[in-house]
Write a protein that holds these residues in place. Structure first.
Motif, short mmCIF file in Angstrom:
data_model
loop_
_atom_site.label_atom_id
_atom_site.label_comp_id
_atom_site.label_asym_id
_atom_site.label_seq_id
_atom_site.Cartn_x
_atom_site.Cartn_y
_atom_site.Cartn_z
N THR A 280 0.81 -1.23 0.00
CA THR A 280 0.00 0.00 0.00
C THR A 280 0.84 1.27 0.00
O THR A 280 0.33 2.34 -0.35
CB THR A 280 -0.91 0.02 1.23
OG1 THR A 280 -0.09 0.08 2.42
CG2 THR A 280 -1.78 -1.22 1.28
N GLY A 281 2.11 1.19 0.41
CA GLY A 281 2.93 2.39 0.51
C GLY A 281 2.69 3.20 1.75
O GLY A 281 3.24 4.31 1.91
N VAL A 282 1.88 2.68 2.67
CA VAL A 282 1.56 3.40 3.91
C VAL A 282 2.73 3.25 4.88
O VAL A 282 3.27 2.16 5.08
CB VAL A 282 0.26 2.87 4.53
CG1 VAL A 282 0.00 3.53 5.88
CG2 VAL A 282 -0.90 3.10 3.58
N ARG A 283 3.08 4.37 5.54
CA ARG A 283 4.17 4.37 6.52
C ARG A 283 3.63 4.58 7.92
O ARG A 283 2.63 5.30 8.12
CB ARG A 283 5.18 5.48 6.19
CG ARG A 283 5.84 5.31 4.83
CD ARG A 283 6.86 6.41 4.59
NE ARG A 283 6.26 7.74 4.60
CZ ARG A 283 5.77 8.33 3.52
NH1 ARG A 283 5.78 7.70 2.36
NH2 ARG A 283 5.26 9.56 3.61
N SER A 284 4.30 3.97 8.90
CA SER A 284 3.89 4.14 10.29
C SER A 284 5.13 4.14 11.18
O SER A 284 6.20 3.67 10.77
CB SER A 284 2.93 3.02 10.71
OG SER A 284 3.56 1.75 10.56
N VAL A 285 4.96 4.66 12.38
CA VAL A 285 6.04 4.69 13.37
C VAL A 285 5.95 3.43 14.22
O VAL A 285 4.91 3.16 14.83
CB VAL A 285 5.94 5.94 14.26
CG1 VAL A 285 7.00 5.89 15.36
CG2 VAL A 285 6.09 7.21 13.43
#
Length: 751
Positions: free
Chosen positions: A603-608
């Motif tokens: 998805t290309g979603v980034r998270s910490v």
């Protein structure tokens, strides 16, 4: 490889009708000749049963073996190699051989037929110190052996013998090439030889291997040097077969010693205790020069003022190797301009030729070896500091620098003219040229470059460069400076991020079996991370806030993450990547935000995942620069370069804790005190962390207990990689190497 088995035939002894034996019943009829009628015989008896067939050959128990060090095809510069591996047999492993060498398995069987295994002394096997566990050998063992090598190729097969006496040959084998290239050399033009030391081939620090290469027969011989040598402090006298070198005594003085080639003989000729006066400090050794037929050598020493300021003093000493005397030949005048501030000297006939010192320009000087008289070869002209190859017969001197080779006409008035210059990507662009000699008979210069580990020949007419001697393994473009490396266990490939210096950075694919290399993609940026999604055949590389995906099937490169590409957490400056196959995501170390981020690759979603004040408890990161999974996919170990520590991170919660490093007993090279701390990586087989910094240290992840691992490599690894089978590979200067953690040995698998 299937072994050749020796079959044992087992037979059963069948006893039948032997008479008088207790196993035969007595006769039931009347005695013979008694006159009594024969009894009714009744029905005919059943026929006697057929005897059981003898059993056929019994197949011996299957045996297996695997060598884990060295690699299947590898190269080394030492005359022995440690061979490690595992062997197994259901009939017990009685003995393992590597070629003709019996390996140590930690077990000496009592029934193996060896004298050591037949007697016990004090509870141990005689002569071994090993306590036998039983009369039967174990069914699996770890083995190790130190095996001698000869110049060129040596094939090392594994043979296993079991308790039944069966021998299984060729269960595994490796091929090791013994080769070396001198870092500096003397040209024996008459004998067609180059003789000099190789520090690259050294096992002990500063103790070189002596390399002799005959370029007429293309034969190389290697010999360990008896003592540490000073850099640049050696030369060869062909008429005597003497290798002359400078070394440091226990008292800190410089001594000139002689080693007789192809002989164990050697001697100390002199100690350089020459005192230039109280106004000068301790001298720096700068160079040693020999002549082909003389037993007199010359030494260049440089003194700096005792006050620490002002011009230095250069002194040339004459050392008579036969008499053991040391006298002064010439010295510079620190007040003159231009002065003599040299860093090397070359003997040419009856003169010594000297050039300007490090990073300086100045004249070329000629010093008469009989009188010490000094004259300028380039009056009114200055030349840059360079390696010098004088050709006084033709009134010229060749100068070798990293970027070019030039020639200066001593009879003219102009500056140096270019003879040979190549682009940075040329395979023979110089990296660290260390020595040069004029081979006038063959109209060429010979240049030793210890960065290339090669002797490069330069045609004096065309300037064309060719490779005379090199230490290489595998076809394809040379590695320049590999910084990152990952391994595909299923596709049997290494992928290396190769720093190009002045050229573009490259992603290079290395074939595990052959060492062959090909460039997959090039980048104008300096890459700082590399990760591999082997299932998808995609490699990820990082530069600052960008992540590139490289399709390993098509070599196509796309940008998959940047602050303006994708959604979720922002990206600062990335310092490392790690692919999480279980979560199908890319873990990213962000040194600017001091955080660990996750990128969902679909998805290309980034998270910490972990960041002080954002997610997880515990101390904040301090210049986070490497990531490694721990014993499970939920545990991450990271290094903090400025914090000079290692942290354990729980990916589920984001919690952080510092791993206590108890390294006080391993000496001054403690990684936690080293801001060069480069990497942490977890070794599952050893259940230890490996810390790569100023040294290589093994750490217990729970107690923090440290052990300094032995090292023999000259070029310190930039990155370590551990395969699923526990082998440790390193990206070192211009090569991919395999390390043996317990001995400190390494072999080259691609260069």
């Amino acid at each position: 490889m299937t072994g050749k088995f020796v079959c044992l035939l087992l037979g059963l002894a069948l006893l039948a009708g032997c008479g008088g034996g207790g196993s035969n019943p007595p006769p039931s009829g009347p005695p013979v000749g008694s006159g009594a009628p024969d009894p009714d015989p009744g029905p005919a008896p059943d026929p006697a049963p057929e005897p059981e067939p003898e059993p056929g050959p019994v197949e011996p128990a299957a045996a297996s073996a695997s060598i884990t060090f060295p690699w299947a095809i590898s190269s080394t510069s030492t005359d022995t190699v440690t061979v490690r591996g595992t062997a197994a047999s259901s009939a017990g492993v009685a003995r393992v051989r590597i070629g003709d060498v019996i390996a140590n398995t930690g077990f000496a069987p009592l029934n193996a037929g060896n004298s050591a295994g037949l007697a016990r002394l004090g509870g141990t096997v005689a002569g071994t110190g090993i306590a036998p566990l039983s009369t039967d050998s174990p069914t699996s063992v770890d083995f190790t052996a130190t095996v001698p090598l000869t110049e060129g190729l040596t094939r090392l097969p594994v043979t296993v013998e079991d308790d039944d006496g069966n021998t299984s040959d060729e269960l595994d084998a490796v091929v090791v090439t013994l080769e070396g290239v001198p870092d500096r050399f003397t040209l024996d033009a008459v004998g067609g030889r180059l003789i000099g030391p190789s520090f690259q081939a050294s096992v002990a620090a500063n103790t070189p291997t002596l390399v002799s290469y005959n370029f007429i027969t293309d034969e190389t011989t290697l010999r360990p040097s008896p003592a540490p040598a000073l850099d640049g402090g050696s030369c060869f006298i062909p008429s005597q077969e003497w290798f002359v070198y400078a070394t440091t005594t226990a008292a800190g003085e410089v001594a000139i010693e002689v080693l007789v080639l192809d002989s164990p003989e050697g001697f100390r000729a002199a100690v350089l205790d020459f005192d230039s006066g109280p106004e000068w400090g301790v001298p720096n050794f700068e160079g040693l020069a020999c002549a082909p037929t003389s037993t007199v050598v010359h030494v260049l020493q440089r003194y700096v003022p005792a006050s620490g300021t002002g011009a230095s003093l250069s002194v040339i000493l004459t050392v008579d190797l036969d008499a053991g005397t040391v006298t002064e030949l010439a010295r510079s005048d620190p007040s003159e301009s231009p002065g003599l501030d040299a860093r090397d000297l070359i003997r040419v006939d009856d003169a010594l030729i000297l050039g300007p010192g490090f990073n300086q320009t100045g004249p070329l000087w000629r010093v008469d070896v009989a009188t010490g008289e000094r004259t300028s070869l380039t009056p009114g002209r200055s030349v840059p500091q360079a390696l010098l190859a004088p050709d006084l017969a033709n009134d010229r001197v060749f100068l070798v620098r990293v970027d070019e080779v030039t020639v200066i006409d001593l009879a003219g008035t102009e500056g140096p003219e270019t003879l040979s210059a190549v682009v940075r990507t040329h395979p023979l662009y110089f990296d660290q040229p260390r020595d040069v000699a004029l081979d006038a008979a063959r109209n060429r210069l010979l240049v030793a470059d210890d960065g290339l580990e090669a002797i490069v020949a330069i045609d004096l007419d065309t300037g064309e460069r060719s490779q005379l001697l090199a230490r290489t393994l595998g076809e394809g473009p040379r590695l320049i400076d590999p910084r990152q490396m990952v391994f595909g266990a299923e596709i049997l490939r290494f992928y290396v991020a190769d720093w190009g210096g002045n050229a573009a950075e490259r992603l290079v694919e290395v074939d595990v079996a052959t060492g062959e290399r090909r460039v997959v993609a090039t980048f104008e940026q300096d890459l700082v991370g590399l990760a591999l999604d082997e299932a998808a055949r995609v490699a990820y590389v990082a530069y600052r806030d960008r992540v590139f995906a490289v399709d390993l099937e098509t070599d196509a490169v796309t940008t998959v993450a940047q602050s303006a590409i994708g959604t979720g957490a922002p990206i600062g400056v990335l310092s490392d990547l790690l692919f999480d196959s279980a979560g199908n995501r890319l873990l990213m170390a962000d040194v600017q935000q001091e955080a660990i981020l996750a990128l969902e690759t679909v998805t290309g979603v980034r998270s910490v995942l972990s960041q002080a004040g954002e997610r997880g408890e515990g101390p904040e990161f301090e210049n986070i620069n490497s990531l490694s999974f721990g014993p499970d996919a939920n545990t991450l170990f990271v290094t903090n370069q400025l914090g000079e520590n290692v942290m354990r991170v729980n990916l589920g919660s984001g919690d952080r804790e510092i791993v206590p490093l108890d390294c006080a007993d391993i000496g001054p090279m403690r990684p936690e005190l080293d801001e060069g701390l480069q990497q942490v990586i977890y070794h599952a087989d050893r259940e230890r962390l490996l810390l790569l910094g100023n040294s290589l240290v093994e750490v217990h992840p729970e107690t923090g207990a440290c052990a300094l691992l032995p090292q023999s490599f000259i070029d310190h690894p930039m990155r370590l990689l551990i395969t699923p089978t526990g082998q440790v590979f390193a990206a070192a200067r211009r090569a991919v190497t395999l390390l043996d953690l317990d001995s400190g040995e390494f072999v080259i698998v691609s260069k």
